[in-house]
Design an enzyme around this catalytic site. Structure first.
Site, PDB file in Angstrom:
ATOM      1  N   TRP A  63       0.821  -1.222   0.000  1.00 50.80           N
ATOM      2  CA  TRP A  63       0.000   0.000   0.000  1.00 50.80           C
ATOM      3  C   TRP A  63       0.847   1.260   0.000  1.00 50.80           C
ATOM      4  O   TRP A  63       1.793   1.386   0.779  1.00 50.80           O
ATOM      5  CB  TRP A  63      -0.884   0.010   1.248  1.00 50.80           C
ATOM      6  CG  TRP A  63      -1.560   1.323   1.482  1.00 50.80           C
ATOM      7  CD1 TRP A  63      -1.030   2.416   2.114  1.00 50.80           C
ATOM      8  CD2 TRP A  63      -2.866   1.705   1.071  1.00 50.80           C
ATOM      9  NE1 TRP A  63      -1.929   3.451   2.116  1.00 50.80           N
ATOM     10  CE2 TRP A  63      -3.069   3.036   1.495  1.00 50.80           C
ATOM     11  CE3 TRP A  63      -3.895   1.039   0.385  1.00 50.80           C
ATOM     12  CZ2 TRP A  63      -4.261   3.720   1.253  1.00 50.80           C
ATOM     13  CZ3 TRP A  63      -5.075   1.730   0.155  1.00 50.80           C
ATOM     14  CH2 TRP A  63      -5.252   3.050   0.588  1.00 50.80           C
ATOM     15  N   MET A  64       0.452   2.243  -0.837  1.00 54.92           N
ATOM     16  CA  MET A  64       1.068   3.577  -0.793  1.00 54.92           C
ATOM     17  C   MET A  64      -0.039   4.625  -0.855  1.00 54.92           C
ATOM     18  O   MET A  64      -1.003   4.466  -1.598  1.00 54.92           O
ATOM     19  CB  MET A  64       2.009   3.764  -1.989  1.00 54.92           C
ATOM     20  CG  MET A  64       2.543   5.192  -2.137  1.00 54.92           C
ATOM     21  SD  MET A  64       3.736   5.365  -3.472  1.00 54.92           S
ATOM     22  CE  MET A  64       2.675   5.155  -4.893  1.00 54.92           C
ATOM     23  N   ASN A  65       0.115   5.722  -0.063  1.00 55.42           N
ATOM     24  CA  ASN A  65      -0.768   6.873  -0.308  1.00 55.42           C
ATOM     25  C   ASN A  65       0.047   8.150  -0.478  1.00 55.42           C
ATOM     26  O   ASN A  65       0.911   8.188  -1.377  1.00 55.42           O
ATOM     27  CB  ASN A  65      -1.964   6.953   0.644  1.00 55.42           C
ATOM     28  CG  ASN A  65      -1.695   6.948   2.124  1.00 55.42           C
ATOM     29  OD1 ASN A  65      -1.158   6.004   2.661  1.00 55.42           O
ATOM     30  ND2 ASN A  65      -2.076   8.001   2.811  1.00 55.42           N
ATOM     31  N   ASP A  66      -0.156   9.180   0.303  1.00 52.85           N
ATOM     32  CA  ASP A  66       0.350  10.527  -0.012  1.00 52.85           C
ATOM     33  C   ASP A  66       1.854  10.597  -0.327  1.00 52.85           C
ATOM     34  O   ASP A  66       2.657   9.966   0.362  1.00 52.85           O
ATOM     35  CB  ASP A  66       0.157  11.479   1.177  1.00 52.85           C
ATOM     36  CG  ASP A  66      -1.178  11.362   1.861  1.00 52.85           C
ATOM     37  OD1 ASP A  66      -2.061  10.670   1.339  1.00 52.85           O
ATOM     38  OD2 ASP A  66      -1.328  11.965   2.929  1.00 52.85           O
ATOM     39  N   GLN A  76       3.662   7.752   2.042  1.00 58.69           N
ATOM     40  CA  GLN A  76       2.938   7.015   3.068  1.00 58.69           C
ATOM     41  C   GLN A  76       2.850   5.555   2.614  1.00 58.69           C
ATOM     42  O   GLN A  76       2.382   5.257   1.493  1.00 58.69           O
ATOM     43  CB  GLN A  76       1.530   7.607   3.241  1.00 58.69           C
ATOM     44  CG  GLN A  76       1.523   9.019   3.778  1.00 58.69           C
ATOM     45  CD  GLN A  76       1.672   9.045   5.293  1.00 58.69           C
ATOM     46  OE1 GLN A  76       0.734   8.793   6.019  1.00 58.69           O
ATOM     47  NE2 GLN A  76       2.877   9.349   5.756  1.00 58.69           N
ATOM     48  N   SER A 130       1.636  12.082   7.243  1.00 55.82           N
ATOM     49  CA  SER A 130       2.287  12.893   6.212  1.00 55.82           C
ATOM     50  C   SER A 130       3.093  14.060   6.770  1.00 55.82           C
ATOM     51  O   SER A 130       2.825  14.560   7.864  1.00 55.82           O
ATOM     52  CB  SER A 130       1.244  13.425   5.239  1.00 55.82           C
ATOM     53  OG  SER A 130       0.844  12.377   4.406  1.00 55.82           O
ATOM     54  N   ARG A 164      -2.939  17.986  11.263  1.00 56.22           N
ATOM     55  CA  ARG A 164      -1.852  17.172  10.705  1.00 56.22           C
ATOM     56  C   ARG A 164      -1.236  17.757   9.431  1.00 56.22           C
ATOM     57  O   ARG A 164      -1.700  18.731   8.884  1.00 56.22           O
ATOM     58  CB  ARG A 164      -2.340  15.754  10.425  1.00 56.22           C
ATOM     59  CG  ARG A 164      -3.594  15.618   9.600  1.00 56.22           C
ATOM     60  CD  ARG A 164      -3.912  14.132   9.423  1.00 56.22           C
ATOM     61  NE  ARG A 164      -5.164  13.916   8.730  1.00 56.22           N
ATOM     62  CZ  ARG A 164      -6.296  13.589   9.331  1.00 56.22           C
ATOM     63  NH1 ARG A 164      -6.349  13.440  10.631  1.00 56.22           N
ATOM     64  NH2 ARG A 164      -7.392  13.401   8.613  1.00 56.22           N
ATOM     65  N   ASP A 165      -0.175  17.073   8.990  1.00 53.47           N
ATOM     66  CA  ASP A 165       0.467  17.262   7.687  1.00 53.47           C
ATOM     67  C   ASP A 165       1.288  18.549   7.588  1.00 53.47           C
ATOM     68  O   ASP A 165       0.978  19.451   6.784  1.00 53.47           O
ATOM     69  CB  ASP A 165      -0.570  17.186   6.545  1.00 53.47           C
ATOM     70  CG  ASP A 165      -1.451  15.946   6.648  1.00 53.47           C
ATOM     71  OD1 ASP A 165      -0.983  14.949   7.225  1.00 53.47           O
ATOM     72  OD2 ASP A 165      -2.601  15.981   6.180  1.00 53.47           O
ATOM     73  N   GLU A 221      -6.787  18.645   4.643  1.00 53.68           N
ATOM     74  CA  GLU A 221      -5.586  17.850   4.855  1.00 53.68           C
ATOM     75  C   GLU A 221      -4.492  18.346   3.906  1.00 53.68           C
ATOM     76  O   GLU A 221      -4.769  18.991   2.892  1.00 53.68           O
ATOM     77  CB  GLU A 221      -5.873  16.373   4.557  1.00 53.68           C
ATOM     78  CG  GLU A 221      -6.929  15.775   5.480  1.00 53.68           C
ATOM     79  CD  GLU A 221      -7.259  14.334   5.160  1.00 53.68           C
ATOM     80  OE1 GLU A 221      -7.099  13.487   6.039  1.00 53.68           O
ATOM     81  OE2 GLU A 221      -7.687  14.051   4.021  1.00 53.68           O
TER      82      GLU A 221
HETATM   83  N1  DQQ Z   1      -3.129  10.711   4.675  1.00 50.92           N
HETATM   84  C1  DQQ Z   1      -2.233  10.718   5.802  1.00 50.92           C
HETATM   85  C2  DQQ Z   1      -2.611  11.915   6.605  1.00 50.92           C
HETATM   86  C3  DQQ Z   1      -3.262  12.799   5.611  1.00 50.92           C
HETATM   87  C4  DQQ Z   1      -4.030  11.831   4.772  1.00 50.92           C
HETATM   88  C5  DQQ Z   1      -2.347   9.420   6.540  1.00 50.92           C
HETATM   89  C6  DQQ Z   1      -4.411  12.346   3.422  1.00 50.92           C
HETATM   90  O1  DQQ Z   1      -1.485  12.510   7.214  1.00 50.92           O
HETATM   91  O2  DQQ Z   1      -4.064  13.781   6.196  1.00 50.92           O
HETATM   92  O3  DQQ Z   1      -1.891   8.341   5.757  1.00 50.92           O
HETATM   93  O4  DQQ Z   1      -4.576  11.331   2.482  1.00 50.92           O
END
Ligand code: DQQ
Length: 464
Positions: free
Chosen positions: A16-19, A35, A79, A146-147, A197
């Site tokens: 899995w990958m996100n931001d 992420q 993030s 966050r972020d 976010e």
């Molecule tokens: N993804 C992160 C958060 C952010 C969100 C968590 C946005 O820090 O707000 O994986 O996709």
């Protein structure tokens, strides 16, 4: 070849990958952190993955950069960003999520990590946390805080964080002399949405740009920010119309030649309940440059020119008047770039491209320029024979009747459609054709004729 996996968009080897996180150029290399859940293809215990590139096109995978410090009660490394501090030390700032009360909704903290060896390994100093909610005092309650995104102005560091205050999405501004001790300045901007976010703030020419992700289409504001660091909005727009089905949580960086470059996460929500794809999830968009329109102060977003090294098998069509019907293009494949220019008269109803099309037409994805209804539509109703894949349309409102030309820059890559229109609109979506032969590309024209001024297309090589 794994079904649906792109060949020229960045993906980790598996899982899995996100931001995109921590984008920074340092000593000849672009660093992309992201992420990452190393334990599976669903969102899970979030680490920071890491890769480097010297050309923005080809990437080398590196070991995981950040893992949750479970001995300190840390559960996720959410993030954040990367900067090089005043002593030349590479530094990450990120949101640390812990157990119990230190949860994502109300109790996030912000931590730092520094690298002693040129961004390869990372140490979390004892100064952590560098920021807790104590900084706001009792009267300002920020949820989903966050972020961090940090940049330098004159002799101080500035940071924006996203959050929600009394049910409205916010970007909040902080300052520091040393990245370790922070002061809260003020709310930079309050939005209409309930959550903001991944805010990014950066100077572009003489304006300030604020990009944010509101659990919906990613948006931007352009405005001014003077010495008092108060932001005054002058313009707004959508970064990409893909929303949750296509494009989210972008982060930008400054390239050594001064270009502002943006990456975004292309989620896999569109797979829905599909079971045919396992082992990976999430893609990074192609890197995009962000410029300011000199008169309108809107954002001009384009693919970086570096991608041209991937082109092969060039295909060209000269100026052509296309009659009503379908016209097979003399190029096919699942990794293709198309640049086309259409001359509009205002009388067109709709036209566009069919991609990822099987010879019998049972699978196809349609990118439709619906002039009559004033919208660009990614029609996914026939995109996949898989049960469970999302089939609804992705729609970008776009008035075309007054336009004299439509410039379309289209990238497809196995499960991705990424389109740039007239330097003012991006639409990214995910689709999952199951069949190997879903490779043909056609132009379709509804009445009357449509004049195509030019069309160039290429197959694109893989980057690994
Ligand atoms: N993804 C992160 C958060 C952010 C969100 C968590 C946005 O820090 O707000 O994986 O996709």
């Amino acid at each position: 070849m794994t079904l649906g996996k792109p060949i020229y968009h960045f993906t980790p080897p598996a899982n899995w990958m996100n931001d995109p996180n921590g984008l920074v150029y340092h000593e000849g290399q672009y660093h992309l952190f992201y992420q990452y859940n190393p334990h599976g293809d669903q969102w899970g215990t979030i680490h920071w993955g890491h890769a480097v590139s010297t050309d923005l096109v080809h990437w080398q995978h590196l070991p995981i950069a950040l893992a949750p410090s479970t001995e300190l009660g840390e559960v996720h490394c959410y993030s954040g960003c990367a900067v090089i501090d005043d002593q030349g030390v590479p530094t990450l700032l990120y949101t640390s999520i812990g157990e119990g009360e230190r949860n994502a909704e109300t109790g996030a903290e912000h931590w730092m990590a520094t690298s002693p060896d040129g961004l390869r390994t990372w140490v979390k100093p004892e100064a952590n946390p560098v920021l807790t909610s104590v900084i706001h005092g009792k009267d300002l309650i920020v949820r989903d805080w966050r972020d961090p995104y940090v940049w330098k102005e004159e002799d101080r560091w500035l940071m924006v964080l996203g959050g929600s205050v009394q049910g409205k999405g916010n970007a909040l501004l902080y300052e520091s002399a040393n990245l370790r001790e922070w002061t809260f300045l003020h709310v930079l901007h309050t939005g209409e949405e309930t959550l903001w976010e991944c805010p990014n703030a950066f100077r572009l020419q003489d304006k300030m740009v604020l990009i944010y992700s509101p659990s919906d289409k990613v948006k931007y504001l352009v405005g001014s920010m003077g010495e008092d660091l108060r932001f005054v909005k002058e313009q707004e727009g959508v970064v990409d119309h893909g929303g949750w089905e296509g494009y989210y949580a972008p982060q930008s960086m400054l390239a050594p030649d001064g270009r502002r470059i943006l990456w975004g996460w292309l989620p896999d929500n569109a797979r829905g309940e599909m079971t045919e794809i396992q082992g990976w999830s999430g893609v990074q968009s192609i890197p995009r440059t962000v410029e300011l329109h000199p008169a309108k102060y809107t954002l001009i977003i384009k693919p970086v020119a570096e991608l041209q090294v991937l082109r092969e098998n060039p295909f060209e069509l000269p100026k052509t008047v296309l009659p009503q019907g379908e016209h097979e293009l003399g190029i096919q494949g699942k990794a293709v770039e198309i640049k086309a220019e259409f001359e509009l008269t205002g009388s067109e109803t709709s036209f566009g491209f069919e991609v990822f099309r099987s010879p019998d037409g049972e699978e196809q994805t349609t990118l439709k320029f619906d002039v009559a209804r004033g919208q660009i539509v990614l029609d996914r109703s026939r995109s996949s024979q898989a049960a469970g894949a999302h089939t609804w349309e992705l729609v970008a409102p776009y008035e075309m009747r007054h336009l004299e030309q439509l410039r379309v820059h289209l990238f497809i890559d196995h499960s991705i459609v990424e389109v740039f229109v007239n330097d003012e609109l991006c639409l990214t979506g995910r689709v999952y054709p199951l069949r190997e032969d879903s490779e043909s590309i056609r132009l379709f024209i509804q009445e009357p004729n449509v004049t195509m001024k030019s069309l160039s297309a290429w197959n694109l090589r893989g980057i690994w």
